[in-house]
Write a protein that holds these residues in place. Sequence first.
Motif, PDB file in Angstrom:
ATOM      1  N   GLY A 102       5.941   5.953   9.794  1.00 47.85           N
ATOM      2  CA  GLY A 102       4.503   5.308   9.905  1.00 47.85           C
ATOM      3  C   GLY A 102       4.446   3.965  10.268  1.00 47.85           C
ATOM      4  N   THR A 103       5.340   3.069   9.934  1.00 45.45           N
ATOM      5  CA  THR A 103       5.177   1.626  10.343  1.00 45.45           C
ATOM      6  C   THR A 103       6.008   1.368  11.754  1.00 45.45           C
TER       7      THR A 103
ATOM      8  N   LEU B 194       0.788  -1.100   0.015  1.00 41.36           N
ATOM      9  CA  LEU B 194       0.269   0.114   0.030  1.00 41.36           C
ATOM     10  C   LEU B 194       0.868   1.228  -0.212  1.00 41.36           C
ATOM     11  N   CYS B 195       1.955   1.220   0.937  1.00 44.51           N
ATOM     12  CA  CYS B 195       2.937   2.339   0.773  1.00 44.51           C
ATOM     13  C   CYS B 195       3.371   2.609  -0.599  1.00 44.51           C
ATOM     14  N   GLY B 196       3.668   1.563  -1.350  1.00 45.12           N
ATOM     15  CA  GLY B 196       4.197   1.896  -2.574  1.00 45.12           C
ATOM     16  C   GLY B 196       3.274   2.315  -3.620  1.00 45.12           C
TER      17      GLY B 196
END
Length: 217
Positions: free
Chosen positions: A16-17, A2-4
Amino acid sequence: VLCGIMRLSLLQIMVGTLPIVFLIFPTCLTGALLYMASLQTGTGNPVFPWAGTASTLTASSTAMVQFGSMLVAAYYLEQASENRADEVKSIPDDKEVKEADEKDEHMKKCYETVTQWNAIPIWAELILILSLVSITASCYMVQFFSYKCFVDHSLTDSISENLGGNVGNLFLPLGWISVAFFALSIILLEIFSAWGKQQAKKLAASGTTVPLNSSGL
């Protein structure tokens, strides 16, 4: 992933993680304590007598943390879907993805139609019954006669020392029989699934889908 897709920077991803540490740490700690509890001295006494009790406590905390995280995630997902429903609905559907989803849904309905119990041939029924009997026999062997299926071996035991360097030595004769029943069940199920998909493609190509009735399985 999702980040990608969101094309976030590496720094944003790392920061964020970071909260995932609170989920990973209890699990890693439990694993470490379980390993410590299995260590023994030359006389057979545990090297860390307290590790067994500690691992039990951390395992309980791990379960609570995992369950709690799921509840928190479900809560905020529900809040977002309710409070920002208009924004979500305003996002246009990807045309190619929508067409692929519709095609998959149509194939699924066709598969459900052609694989109804009252619609499949006798040989297909026999395959399903034999597959069910095989997996049931395998499960019963492993669950009720595990001591006759496998050599006593734990996660922290050495394969070279306990199993003579061969993983296959883990299985006793009855264990190989249970594996054979399991493999037979999977093979039979794959045969039925392949036949069902072929029939579903034929039905989909005809452009019609027979509606499911209440007697189908």
